[in-house]
Motif scaffolding. Structure first.
Motif, mmCIF file in Angstrom:
data_model
loop_
_atom_site.group_PDB
_atom_site.id
_atom_site.type_symbol
_atom_site.label_atom_id
_atom_site.label_comp_id
_atom_site.label_asym_id
_atom_site.label_seq_id
_atom_site.Cartn_x
_atom_site.Cartn_y
_atom_site.Cartn_z
ATOM 1 N N ARG A 47 -21.517 5.572 1.223
ATOM 2 C CA ARG A 47 -20.775 4.711 0.312
ATOM 3 C C ARG A 47 -21.457 3.358 0.115
ATOM 4 N NH1 ARG A 47 -14.522 5.500 2.494
ATOM 5 N NH2 ARG A 47 -14.071 7.318 1.211
ATOM 6 N N ASP A 83 -6.857 -1.186 0.941
ATOM 7 C CA ASP A 83 -7.281 -0.192 1.916
ATOM 8 C C ASP A 83 -8.195 -0.911 2.904
ATOM 9 O OD1 ASP A 83 -7.761 2.272 3.113
ATOM 10 O OD2 ASP A 83 -9.576 2.597 1.935
ATOM 11 N N ILE A 122 -11.958 7.663 13.840
ATOM 12 C CA ILE A 122 -13.368 8.051 13.968
ATOM 13 C C ILE A 122 -14.181 6.807 13.641
ATOM 14 C CG2 ILE A 122 -15.220 9.544 13.144
ATOM 15 C CD1 ILE A 122 -13.057 11.556 12.309
ATOM 16 N N ASP A 179 -10.583 -0.144 6.255
ATOM 17 C CA ASP A 179 -11.168 0.821 7.183
ATOM 18 C C ASP A 179 -11.957 0.092 8.273
ATOM 19 O OD1 ASP A 179 -10.235 3.034 5.772
ATOM 20 O OD2 ASP A 179 -11.996 3.119 4.485
ATOM 21 N N ILE A 180 -11.914 0.639 9.476
ATOM 22 C CA ILE A 180 -12.760 0.100 10.553
ATOM 23 C C ILE A 180 -14.098 0.832 10.466
ATOM 24 C CG2 ILE A 180 -13.010 -0.295 13.028
ATOM 25 C CD1 ILE A 180 -9.913 0.177 13.220
ATOM 26 N N TRP A 237 -7.852 9.218 -1.419
ATOM 27 C CA TRP A 237 -8.939 8.527 -2.125
ATOM 28 C C TRP A 237 -8.502 8.042 -3.508
ATOM 29 C CZ3 TRP A 237 -14.159 11.487 -0.974
ATOM 30 C CH2 TRP A 237 -14.440 11.372 0.385
ATOM 31 N N ARG A 254 -5.129 2.131 -4.910
ATOM 32 C CA ARG A 254 -4.345 1.419 -3.900
ATOM 33 C C ARG A 254 -4.490 -0.087 -4.049
ATOM 34 N NH1 ARG A 254 -7.571 4.121 0.180
ATOM 35 N NH2 ARG A 254 -6.778 6.001 -0.777
ATOM 36 N N ARG A 314 0.842 -1.192 0.000
ATOM 37 C CA ARG A 314 0.000 0.000 0.000
ATOM 38 C C ARG A 314 0.879 1.243 0.000
ATOM 39 N NH1 ARG A 314 -4.860 2.373 2.327
ATOM 40 N NH2 ARG A 314 -4.498 4.551 1.950
ATOM 41 N N LYS A 320 -6.748 9.837 15.882
ATOM 42 C CA LYS A 320 -6.360 8.713 15.012
ATOM 43 C C LYS A 320 -7.557 7.992 14.418
ATOM 44 C CE LYS A 320 -1.830 7.094 16.120
ATOM 45 N NZ LYS A 320 -1.085 6.096 16.901
ATOM 46 N N ARG A 331 0.525 5.640 0.042
ATOM 47 C CA ARG A 331 -0.480 6.663 0.348
ATOM 48 C C ARG A 331 -0.175 7.932 -0.408
ATOM 49 N NH1 ARG A 331 -3.328 5.205 4.972
ATOM 50 N NH2 ARG A 331 -2.485 3.284 5.784
ATOM 51 N N HIS A 387 -16.870 4.810 10.868
ATOM 52 C CA HIS A 387 -16.107 5.521 9.845
ATOM 53 C C HIS A 387 -16.990 6.602 9.240
ATOM 54 C CE1 HIS A 387 -14.069 6.378 6.080
ATOM 55 N NE2 HIS A 387 -12.984 5.811 6.580
HETATM 56 N N1 LIG Z 1 -12.493 4.247 11.097
HETATM 57 C C1 LIG Z 1 -11.261 4.365 10.607
HETATM 58 N N2 LIG Z 1 -10.646 3.325 10.006
HETATM 59 C C2 LIG Z 1 -9.396 3.442 9.495
HETATM 60 N N3 LIG Z 1 -8.669 4.580 9.557
HETATM 61 C C3 LIG Z 1 -9.239 5.657 10.165
HETATM 62 C C4 LIG Z 1 -10.556 5.590 10.694
HETATM 63 N N4 LIG Z 1 -10.854 6.805 11.219
HETATM 64 C C5 LIG Z 1 -9.802 7.573 11.032
HETATM 65 N N5 LIG Z 1 -8.820 6.911 10.417
HETATM 66 C C6 LIG Z 1 -7.531 7.515 10.096
HETATM 67 O O1 LIG Z 1 -7.469 7.792 8.722
HETATM 68 C C7 LIG Z 1 -6.111 7.704 8.323
HETATM 69 C C8 LIG Z 1 -6.007 7.575 6.821
HETATM 70 O O2 LIG Z 1 -6.613 6.385 6.420
HETATM 71 P P1 LIG Z 1 -6.609 5.937 4.912
HETATM 72 O O3 LIG Z 1 -5.269 6.202 4.310
HETATM 73 O O4 LIG Z 1 -7.117 4.541 4.891
HETATM 74 O O5 LIG Z 1 -7.658 6.961 4.279
HETATM 75 P P2 LIG Z 1 -8.335 6.870 2.887
HETATM 76 O O6 LIG Z 1 -8.519 5.434 2.586
HETATM 77 O O7 LIG Z 1 -7.572 7.686 1.893
HETATM 78 O O8 LIG Z 1 -9.745 7.532 3.111
HETATM 79 P P3 LIG Z 1 -11.026 6.876 3.794
HETATM 80 O O9 LIG Z 1 -10.645 6.561 5.209
HETATM 81 O O10 LIG Z 1 -12.071 7.937 3.677
HETATM 82 O O11 LIG Z 1 -11.407 5.639 3.041
HETATM 83 C C9 LIG Z 1 -5.598 6.513 9.084
HETATM 84 O O12 LIG Z 1 -4.204 6.551 9.277
HETATM 85 C C10 LIG Z 1 -6.347 6.606 10.398
HETATM 86 O O13 LIG Z 1 -5.586 7.228 11.412
#
Ligand SMILES: Nc1ncnc2c1ncn2[C@@H]1O[C@H](COP(=O)(O)OP(=O)(O)OP(=O)(O)O)[C@@H](O)[C@H]1O
Ligand SMILES: Nc1nc2c(c(=O)[nH]1)N=C(CO)CN2
Length: 351
Positions: free
Chosen positions: A121, A95, A112, A97-98, A89, A92, A83, A110, A85, A115
């Motif tokens: 979505r 990815d 939310i 997400d929690i 968006w 990748r 991955r 760190k 960064r 999410h």
């Molecule tokens: N629920 C969450 N799950 C994962 N990361 C989170 C969450 N809430 C906040 N973050 C923060 O977001 C940061 C960036 O995450 P990531 O690079 O996956 O974003 P993204 O994939 O570009 O956008 P999105 O999170 O909207 O899909 C992480 O390092 C983390 O600290």
């Protein structure tokens, strides 16, 4: 123990493999159990960045980790699977997400949770609905949001992708029906195993079908920087299947490029690229331009020249039945396109 829901997405390379590997890595963590995994979904990219379609899934897990510890595990798995960064968006390999942590709300610098994009979505909600407990707190909101988004966000296309095993079963069933339809007996000794053989063969000859990005290469920087030396790989055999009749076409590809500022790729990677673009339903013209466009994209050379010569079973076995006719296609980019002398030199070297 609280149910935790994750959303996983990939839109580079062998997307299904990245998602499967991510689940394997997560499942091998001692403090984490994967309880359920959704179907796989092909989803149009959301968020305004022009990029390839994603494959998305959702997973339900249990863990004794804290949310911050789980986020660290996720980052570790994302890093293991290449991955980067670069673009918010943007594209990748993986990815994660929690999405939900039971019914908890978490909001710190760190994390939310839930999410924050969840209910906007479809690529998150539709996979989630496969595995989300009906009695849990967000069920109704997930259903309502899906209904609403399907009406208002027409560009958010989400299509379920059958699993490999499901595909194999489908091919076997259809080939059996085909045997019947052409007047054969699927139970006849000679063809009894044919549906299985065809299914296995299709896995091999269509192995690039769902892959959108050639990845098996490395770019090298060399000291030669005069931007005029041609690299030519001739007589690369290839086999493909025409998208009009699903019959083979096969032959040779000849590929040349002029490196820019000494930037090259390993010579064996050019035949690999020819294989990559061939192992899917295609057309000779498309294979020719796919090879050139991919080289332009990964190397930014001064120019690319591609000649493909092929025999087409759909021409030789049926219709006009012209056996041994050879189709030649060419595609020139950069200086090969704009400089007739260079093009002539390439064609001379080829003959
Ligand atoms: N629920 C969450 N799950 C994962 N990361 C989170 C969450 N809430 C906040 N973050 C923060 O977001 C940061 C960036 O995450 P990531 O690079 O996956 O974003 P993204 O994939 O570009 O956008 P999105 O999170 O909207 O899909 C992480 O390092 C983390 O600290
Ligand atoms: N279809 C789809 N679109 C996206 C995705 C994703 O996983 N699927 N992830 C993004 C950033 O998290 C941005 N856009």
């Amino acid at each position: 123990m609280e149910s935790i829901y994750l959303s996983l997405g990939s839109n580079i390379g062998d997307r299904q493999n990245y998602l499967k590997k991510a689940l394997e890595h997560l499942g091998s963590e001692s403090r984490l159990i994967i309880d359920k995994v959704s179907n796989y979904y092909e989803t149009a990219p959301v968020g305004g960045v022009e990029q390839d379609a994603f494959l998305n899934i959702a997973a339900k897990i249990y863990t004794t980790c804290t949310p911050e510890e789980l986020l660290n595990i996720i980052h570790k798995v994302e890093a293991k699977l290449n991955r980067s960064r670069k673009v918010h968006w943007g594209p990748r390999t993986l990815d994660i997400d929690i999405i939900f942590w039971g019914d908890r709300s978490i909001n710190n610098e760190k994390l939310i949770i839930p999410h924050k994009e969840t209910f906007k979505r479809l690529f998150v909600l539709i996979p989630l609905l496969d595995i989300y407990d009906k009695s849990s707190i967000f069920y109704k909101k997930i259903k309502q949001s899906i209904t609403f988004l399907k009406q208002t966000e027409k560009e958010q296309k989400v299509i379920r992708v059958p699993e490999k095993e499901e595909n194999t079963q489908t091919i076997k069933r259809v080939v059996k029906e085909l045997l019947l339809a052409i007047g054969d007996d699927p139970q006849r000794e000679g063809v009894r195993e044919t549906p299985r053989r065809v299914a296995e063969m299709y896995q091999e000859i269509f192995s690039s079908q769902n892959q959108n990005e050639f990845q098996e290469y490395k770019v090298f920087e060399t000291p030669k920087r005069d931007n005029s030396q041609m690299v030519l790989v001739k007589d690369i055999s290839f086999y493909s299947m025409c998208e009009h009749h699903m019959l083979p076409f096969f032959g040779k590809a000849h590929v040349a490029y002029i490196p820019r500022n000494g930037r090259i790729i390993g010579l064996s990677k050019i035949p690999r690229l020819v294989d990559f673009v061939s192992r899917r339903l295609s057309l000779q013209e498309k294979i020719t331009s796919d090879i050139a466009d991919t080289l332009m994209e990964i190397l930014d050379p001064v120019g690319v020249a591609v000649v493909v010569e092929a025999r087409h079973m759909c021409v030789e076995m049926r219709g006009v039945k012209k056996s041994n006719s050879l189709t030649r296609t060419t595609y020139f980019t950069g200086d090969f396109n704009s400089n007739a002398q260079l093009r002539a030199e390439f064609l001379r070297v080829l003959n």
